[in-house]
Design an enzyme around this catalytic site. Structure first.
Site, short mmCIF file in Angstrom:
data_model
loop_
_atom_site.label_atom_id
_atom_site.label_comp_id
_atom_site.label_asym_id
_atom_site.label_seq_id
_atom_site.Cartn_x
_atom_site.Cartn_y
_atom_site.Cartn_z
N HIS A 291 -51.61 -59.01 47.63
CA HIS A 291 -52.16 -58.40 46.89
C HIS A 291 -52.54 -57.98 45.78
CE1 HIS A 291 -50.69 -54.73 45.46
NE2 HIS A 291 -49.76 -55.06 46.21
N GLY B 135 -43.36 -57.34 47.67
CA GLY B 135 -42.23 -57.55 46.59
C GLY B 135 -41.35 -56.96 46.30
N THR B 136 -41.59 -55.46 46.98
CA THR B 136 -40.52 -54.70 46.61
C THR B 136 -38.96 -54.20 47.48
OG1 THR B 136 -42.30 -52.69 45.75
CG2 THR B 136 -39.91 -52.34 47.18
N SER C 190 -45.93 -60.65 46.21
CA SER C 190 -46.64 -60.12 47.08
C SER C 190 -48.17 -60.22 46.95
CB SER C 190 -46.82 -58.75 46.10
OG SER C 190 -47.62 -57.41 46.91
N THR D 42 -40.27 -56.56 63.26
CA THR D 42 -41.09 -57.64 63.89
C THR D 42 -42.46 -58.31 62.57
OG1 THR D 42 -41.77 -56.93 66.20
CG2 THR D 42 -43.30 -58.33 66.10
N CYS E 3 -47.04 -48.20 39.99
CA CYS E 3 -45.90 -47.67 40.74
C CYS E 3 -45.71 -47.09 39.73
CB CYS E 3 -45.38 -49.04 41.13
SG CYS E 3 -45.17 -50.57 42.40
#
Length: 379
Positions: A199, A69-70, A197, A235, A324
């Site tokens: 997770h 997400g970040t 995101s 990658t 966070c």
């Protein structure tokens, strides 16, 4: 130990874990390589791109896989600014946005942008009248989180989108807290970009995606980048992408079932707090504007960190807000957005439910919180 911090992170789904291992051992070629191993990896990557696009009902050409997400928030916002519909340096967001959005806006301020930070009302939602008043002729971008990660309130993205479209303003939405908990097809259609995101919905850490409307002609933040059509360098983590895709499909297949489950667990938890409800303040929105899996509350006169540690000692894992920012010892941004004073804001705790949470688990946690507050007040 019973886990009540699903808003911070979820365990990896077993089927998604098996796919991660299979992709790691059988599709290990670089998806940009021209040999057969690269071709096989690229075929799987494109399949995942199409599957994720189908879940959002968008074109697969707008899907870009990221590390979470970040990164998705950062790169999507940067991309939108290179494709703004008009000239201007005014941007709008909310006080309660995730740190990844706040930090990029702070960077933009150093580059000459002016930012308006909107508060929440008493229900944890942006006031549309205030939003309208914040608009300027120079406003080029709005970034509003779809679902608040600390109290679970849903912002009026569809209404905000209509206003933005009328004023030729681009709209980004951080959908990390809502993807996998509700159908995001209407939101994806309404915004110019969004972020998710893996997770947060039982996918692997280090996986995510950004969606950007393919009709926008954006410029890469990293010139010369070839991966993900120039969106990001490095990658592609194909095992994580494949695993996340399986987790996302499962989450969508179980949306209604999980929603009803969360409603039942939430109701049991709140019923269990009845003996101490006069000492609690629950922060939530009205009716359908609230995710049932997230409960944000304060216990009057008791710091949230103390409550969290006492719960941990009793075998319950809860949090004091967004993971966070938990190590910054700062009060919840959501409490700040709701104009809760510093001392009271530090009383905030977050309870979040997941697939494995049972009604009995929630009742036991409520009983533990009841004991904690009674013992503390009697000291």
């Amino acid at each position: 130990m019973k886990y009540f911090d699903y808003a911070a992170s979820t365990p990896l789904d077993e089927e998604a874990a098996q796919v991660f291992v299979k992709a790691s051992t059988e599709y290990y070629g670089n998806s940009n390589s021209l040999h057969d191993f690269g071709g096989q990896a690229n075929e799987l990557l494109n399949h995942c791109r199409q599957e994720m696009a189908d879940l959002l009902a968008v074109q697969e050409t707008g899907i870009y896989f990221t590390s979470g997400g970040t990164e998705s928030n950062f790169l999507a916002i940067r991309a939108l600014l290179t494709s703004a519909f008009k000239t201007g340096k005014h941007i709008i967001t909310s006080i309660a946005e995730h740190s990844s959005v706040i930090s990029v806006f702070q960077q933009l301020e150093e580059e000459g942008y002016e930012t308006t930070y909107l508060p929440f009302n008493e229900n944890g939602v942006i006031n549309l009248e205030q939003f309208n008043k914040a608009l300027k002729e120079e406003t080029v971008l709005v970034a509003i989180q779809h679902g608040n990660s600390e109290i679970g309130t849903l912002q009026p993205i569809l209404e905000i989108s209509k206003i933005c479209k009328r004023n030729n303003i681009l709209l980004h939405s951080d959908c990390v807290h809502t993807f996998g908990k509700m159908d995001l097809k209407p939101i994806a259609k309404a915004v110019d970009s969004l972020a998710i995101s893996g997770h947060k919905f039982y996918g692997p850490k280090g996986s995510g995606l950004a969606y950007i409307n393919p009709q926008l002609n954006w410029l890469s933040f990293f010139p010369g980048t070839v991966h993900e059509k120039g969106f990001r360098p490095g990658t592609v983590n194909l095992p994580a992408v494949a695993s996340m895709t399986v987790a996302a499909q499962k989450a969508y297949n179980e949306l209604q079932m999980n929603h009803q489950h969360d409603l039942s667990v939430r109701s049991a938890f709140l019923r269990g707090l009845a003996p101490i409800m006069s000492h609690c303040i629950i922060y939530d929105a009205l009716n359908e504007d609230q995710l049932p899996s997230t409960v944000g509350l304060r216990m009057k006169g008791i710091e949230g960190q103390y409550v969290m540690l006492e719960c941990n000692r009793r075998g319950f894992a809860i949090s004091t807000g967004s993971a966070c920012q938990s190590d910054m010892h700062a009060p919840s941004k959501t409490m700040k957005a709701m104009d809760v004073k510093l001392k009271e804001a530090k009383e905030f705790i977050r309870i979040s439910f997941g697939r494995s949470t049972t009604v009995n688990d929630a009742t036991e946690l409520a009983a533990a919180l009841t004991t904690i507050i009674k013992q503390t007040l009697n000291q």
